[in-house]
Design a protein around this motif. Structure first.
Motif, PDB file in Angstrom:
ATOM      1  N   ASN A  72     -35.849  17.679 -47.262  1.00  0.00           N
ATOM      2  CA  ASN A  72     -34.805  17.386 -46.282  1.00  0.00           C
ATOM      3  C   ASN A  72     -35.312  16.411 -45.220  1.00  0.00           C
ATOM      4  O   ASN A  72     -34.642  15.445 -44.876  1.00  0.00           O
ATOM      5  CB  ASN A  72     -34.377  18.706 -45.640  1.00  0.00           C
ATOM      6  CG  ASN A  72     -32.974  18.623 -45.100  1.00  0.00           C
ATOM      7  OD1 ASN A  72     -32.659  17.672 -44.398  1.00  0.00           O
ATOM      8  ND2 ASN A  72     -32.144  19.583 -45.423  1.00  0.00           N
ATOM      9  N   ASN A 123     -35.085  13.882 -53.050  1.00  0.00           N
ATOM     10  CA  ASN A 123     -34.666  14.954 -53.934  1.00  0.00           C
ATOM     11  C   ASN A 123     -35.699  16.089 -53.953  1.00  0.00           C
ATOM     12  O   ASN A 123     -36.891  15.834 -54.100  1.00  0.00           O
ATOM     13  CB  ASN A 123     -34.543  14.340 -55.322  1.00  0.00           C
ATOM     14  CG  ASN A 123     -33.929  15.276 -56.299  1.00  0.00           C
ATOM     15  OD1 ASN A 123     -34.511  16.311 -56.603  1.00  0.00           O
ATOM     16  ND2 ASN A 123     -32.770  14.938 -56.772  1.00  0.00           N
ATOM     17  N   GLY A 129     -29.524  22.057 -61.867  1.00  0.00           N
ATOM     18  CA  GLY A 129     -30.577  21.804 -60.881  1.00  0.00           C
ATOM     19  C   GLY A 129     -30.887  20.342 -60.651  1.00  0.00           C
ATOM     20  O   GLY A 129     -31.986  20.004 -60.243  1.00  0.00           O
ATOM     21  N   ARG A 130     -29.935  19.465 -60.913  1.00  0.00           N
ATOM     22  CA  ARG A 130     -30.187  18.026 -60.744  1.00  0.00           C
ATOM     23  C   ARG A 130     -29.239  17.429 -59.711  1.00  0.00           C
ATOM     24  O   ARG A 130     -28.143  17.934 -59.500  1.00  0.00           O
ATOM     25  CB  ARG A 130     -29.943  17.267 -62.061  1.00  0.00           C
ATOM     26  CG  ARG A 130     -30.705  17.792 -63.237  1.00  0.00           C
ATOM     27  CD  ARG A 130     -32.190  17.502 -63.078  1.00  0.00           C
ATOM     28  NE  ARG A 130     -32.959  18.300 -64.024  1.00  0.00           N
ATOM     29  CZ  ARG A 130     -33.221  17.913 -65.260  1.00  0.00           C
ATOM     30  NH1 ARG A 130     -32.790  16.757 -65.679  1.00  0.00           N
ATOM     31  NH2 ARG A 130     -33.922  18.685 -66.063  1.00  0.00           N
ATOM     32  N   ILE A 131     -29.686  16.326 -59.113  1.00  0.00           N
ATOM     33  CA  ILE A 131     -28.782  15.505 -58.313  1.00  0.00           C
ATOM     34  C   ILE A 131     -28.594  14.206 -59.083  1.00  0.00           C
ATOM     35  O   ILE A 131     -29.561  13.497 -59.367  1.00  0.00           O
ATOM     36  CB  ILE A 131     -29.340  15.233 -56.904  1.00  0.00           C
ATOM     37  CG1 ILE A 131     -29.613  16.562 -56.187  1.00  0.00           C
ATOM     38  CG2 ILE A 131     -28.358  14.403 -56.099  1.00  0.00           C
ATOM     39  CD1 ILE A 131     -30.133  16.412 -54.765  1.00  0.00           C
ATOM     40  N   ARG A 181     -28.605  14.529 -45.997  1.00  0.00           N
ATOM     41  CA  ARG A 181     -29.420  15.713 -45.693  1.00  0.00           C
ATOM     42  C   ARG A 181     -28.628  16.996 -45.895  1.00  0.00           C
ATOM     43  O   ARG A 181     -29.175  18.010 -46.311  1.00  0.00           O
ATOM     44  CB  ARG A 181     -29.965  15.640 -44.274  1.00  0.00           C
ATOM     45  CG  ARG A 181     -31.123  14.680 -44.156  1.00  0.00           C
ATOM     46  CD  ARG A 181     -31.537  14.481 -42.706  1.00  0.00           C
ATOM     47  NE  ARG A 181     -32.102  13.155 -42.527  1.00  0.00           N
ATOM     48  CZ  ARG A 181     -33.373  12.843 -42.749  1.00  0.00           C
ATOM     49  NH1 ARG A 181     -34.205  13.762 -43.140  1.00  0.00           N
ATOM     50  NH2 ARG A 181     -33.799  11.619 -42.579  1.00  0.00           N
ATOM     51  N   ILE A 236     -28.728  17.569 -49.678  1.00  0.00           N
ATOM     52  CA  ILE A 236     -30.045  18.031 -50.158  1.00  0.00           C
ATOM     53  C   ILE A 236     -30.334  19.441 -49.662  1.00  0.00           C
ATOM     54  O   ILE A 236     -30.874  20.266 -50.385  1.00  0.00           O
ATOM     55  CB  ILE A 236     -31.199  17.150 -49.652  1.00  0.00           C
ATOM     56  CG1 ILE A 236     -30.936  15.686 -49.902  1.00  0.00           C
ATOM     57  CG2 ILE A 236     -32.501  17.533 -50.316  1.00  0.00           C
ATOM     58  CD1 ILE A 236     -31.959  14.824 -49.185  1.00  0.00           C
ATOM     59  N   GLY A 237     -29.984  19.703 -48.398  1.00  0.00           N
ATOM     60  CA  GLY A 237     -30.372  20.972 -47.798  1.00  0.00           C
ATOM     61  C   GLY A 237     -29.502  22.147 -48.205  1.00  0.00           C
ATOM     62  O   GLY A 237     -29.859  23.284 -47.945  1.00  0.00           O
ATOM     63  N   TYR A 266     -27.236  22.403 -51.396  1.00  0.00           N
ATOM     64  CA  TYR A 266     -26.755  22.745 -52.739  1.00  0.00           C
ATOM     65  C   TYR A 266     -27.533  23.944 -53.248  1.00  0.00           C
ATOM     66  O   TYR A 266     -28.701  24.121 -52.935  1.00  0.00           O
ATOM     67  CB  TYR A 266     -26.818  21.543 -53.682  1.00  0.00           C
ATOM     68  CG  TYR A 266     -28.181  21.147 -54.191  1.00  0.00           C
ATOM     69  CD1 TYR A 266     -29.039  20.399 -53.425  1.00  0.00           C
ATOM     70  CD2 TYR A 266     -28.588  21.510 -55.470  1.00  0.00           C
ATOM     71  CE1 TYR A 266     -30.272  20.017 -53.907  1.00  0.00           C
ATOM     72  CE2 TYR A 266     -29.830  21.132 -55.962  1.00  0.00           C
ATOM     73  CZ  TYR A 266     -30.671  20.390 -55.171  1.00  0.00           C
ATOM     74  OH  TYR A 266     -31.894  20.011 -55.645  1.00  0.00           O
ATOM     75  N   SER A 267     -26.860  24.804 -54.011  1.00  0.00           N
ATOM     76  CA  SER A 267     -27.516  26.044 -54.399  1.00  0.00           C
ATOM     77  C   SER A 267     -28.564  25.756 -55.459  1.00  0.00           C
ATOM     78  O   SER A 267     -28.473  24.799 -56.213  1.00  0.00           O
ATOM     79  CB  SER A 267     -26.482  27.043 -54.936  1.00  0.00           C
ATOM     80  OG  SER A 267     -25.619  26.422 -55.844  1.00  0.00           O
ATOM     81  N   GLU A 268     -29.570  26.611 -55.474  1.00  0.00           N
ATOM     82  CA  GLU A 268     -30.642  26.445 -56.427  1.00  0.00           C
ATOM     83  C   GLU A 268     -30.038  26.537 -57.826  1.00  0.00           C
ATOM     84  O   GLU A 268     -29.139  27.353 -58.057  1.00  0.00           O
ATOM     85  CB  GLU A 268     -31.667  27.569 -56.237  1.00  0.00           C
ATOM     86  CG  GLU A 268     -33.060  27.114 -56.521  1.00  0.00           C
ATOM     87  CD  GLU A 268     -34.067  28.033 -55.850  1.00  0.00           C
ATOM     88  OE1 GLU A 268     -34.999  28.441 -56.534  1.00  0.00           O
ATOM     89  OE2 GLU A 268     -33.876  28.341 -54.656  1.00  0.00           O
ATOM     90  N   ASP A 326     -32.052  12.436 -58.903  1.00  0.00           N
ATOM     91  CA  ASP A 326     -32.925  12.711 -60.047  1.00  0.00           C
ATOM     92  C   ASP A 326     -32.588  11.769 -61.184  1.00  0.00           C
ATOM     93  O   ASP A 326     -33.448  11.290 -61.896  1.00  0.00           O
ATOM     94  CB  ASP A 326     -32.651  14.110 -60.637  1.00  0.00           C
ATOM     95  CG  ASP A 326     -33.249  15.207 -59.848  1.00  0.00           C
ATOM     96  OD1 ASP A 326     -34.463  15.220 -59.712  1.00  0.00           O
ATOM     97  OD2 ASP A 326     -32.477  16.061 -59.370  1.00  0.00           O
TER      98      ASP A 326
END
Lengths: 120, 232
Positions: free
Chosen positions: A42, A47, B30-32, B168, B171-172, B174-176, B195
């Motif tokens: 963060n 990522n 689990g990807r962005i 942010r 990223i901070g 989204y669920s695992e 990713d």
């Protein structure tokens, strides 16, 4: 120390470099607890998976270690940190000599220039 | 099952040429993922198909193994590309509405993010600036513990500082094991968080790759590559 990335190279390797620099310069002091991967991701606006990968690489190199419940810590072994510092210095020297060679300087000429620099 | 989204031979036509032309795409958990392409390349069509707002002309799209419907809507958190919330509502009512609609909505999380933005529960949507309206929609979207987040142009018309906040927040929060699909043409701003990238051009997938591997292989940024692939 702020996080900056260039788009041309993998973010992963740039993260490894910048994390190492923070360990060598004591931004992350020896033996200190590191923030979680998500917090660091963060902060750097990268990522979390990439941060995790960079962290695993630092672990593999013995610069940080995980304690199952307590989190992740910077190594408290002064030798590992000194070795890393020397390695980073060597990289800088190699890069500098490469640049000077492009300008047409021989190694001994570079040394002579550096000695003159030291006297002034 | 590690795949959250699967498209097989997925096509959509609005009567004329195909907006999406027989695409095959698999996204893992689990990807962005960046869904990148110029205007009219099919980004929004793909996202609307994933939400069941459109039905495929051919092929299929599966979310966690199911065709879009009531079940998948409980797993998918969607941020449309336009304002869609009633603007007479205040933030508290919006949070109540989301809590009623979605079991996985975390009201405490939303409240905390609103507070950090300096927004209060009695602020009405219509009293907010454009930037804060966009942030409000994003906060509500990211406060769900969803398995798939579909964000259509989340960084559209906002200033660089707001962009940073939005990234942010994504990223901070989204669920695992959740996957985030972000559609945009503003690549330089988001490339460090991706990713994977998917390039869409004229309804076809030109490229689907890990972002770092792409940089390694091509020696250039995703943004620079995009400009090459889509040069006019």
């Amino acid at each position: 120390m702020s996080w900056t990335f260039s788009g041309e190279r993998p973010i992963y390797s740039q993260l490894v470099e910048q994390l190492q620099l923070r360990i060598v310069t004591g931004v992350y002091p020896p033996g200190s607890r590191m923030e979680t991967v998500r917090e660091l991701a963060n902060e750097a606006a990268v990522n979390p998976n990439t941060m995790q990968r960079a962290m695993s690489e630092l672990e593999r190199r013995g610069l940080v270690f995980s304690q199952r419940t307590a989190g992740r810590f910077v190594t408290d072994d002064p030798e590992s940190i000194a070795a890393l510092r020397a390695e980073l210095a060597q990289e800088k020297i190699d890069r500098f000599l490469g640049e000077m060679r492009k300008l047409g300087y021989e190694k001994r000429e570079v040394v002579a220039l550096l000695e003159r620099e030291e006297r002034t | 099952m590690n795949e959250i989204l699967i498209c097989r031979g997925l096509a959509k036509s609005y009567g004329g040429p195909r907006a999406l032309d027989a695409i095959d795409l698999t996204l893992e958990r689990g990807r962005i993922v960046g869904l990148l392409g110029p205007n009219g390349s099919g980004k929004t069509t793909l996202i609307k198909l994933a939400n069941g707002l459109l039905t495929p002309t051919a092929g299929e799209i599966l979310i966690d193994g199911d065709a879009p419907g009531a079940v998948t809507k409980s797993k998918v958190s969607y941020l449309p590309d336009a304002d869609y919330l009633p603007d007479y509502m205040n933030l508290r009512d919006l949070m109540y509405m989301f809590r009623d609609f979605y079991e996985d909505f975390d009201a405490d999380k939303a409240k905390e993010m609103f507070t950090s933005l300096g927004l209060g529960p009695t602020d009405r949507l219509k009293s907010l600036s454009k930037g804060n309206r966009e942030k409000t929609q994003l906060v509500l979207t990211m406060s769900r513990r969803a398995q798939l987040y579909l964000l259509d142009e989340p960084i559209g018309g906002v200033d660089p500082a707001a962009r940073d906040y939005i990234l942010r927040t994504i990223i901070g929060n989204y669920s695992e094991n959740g996957t985030v699909l972000i559609s945009t043409h503003l690549i330089a701003d988001i490339e460090s968080v991706l990713d994977e990238v998917v390039f869409l051009k004229n309804g076809k997938i030109m490229l689907h790759s890990n972002a770092d591997e792409l940089r390694e292989r091509e020696g250039k940024s995703v943004d620079a590559l995009f400009r090459e692939v889509f040069a006019c």
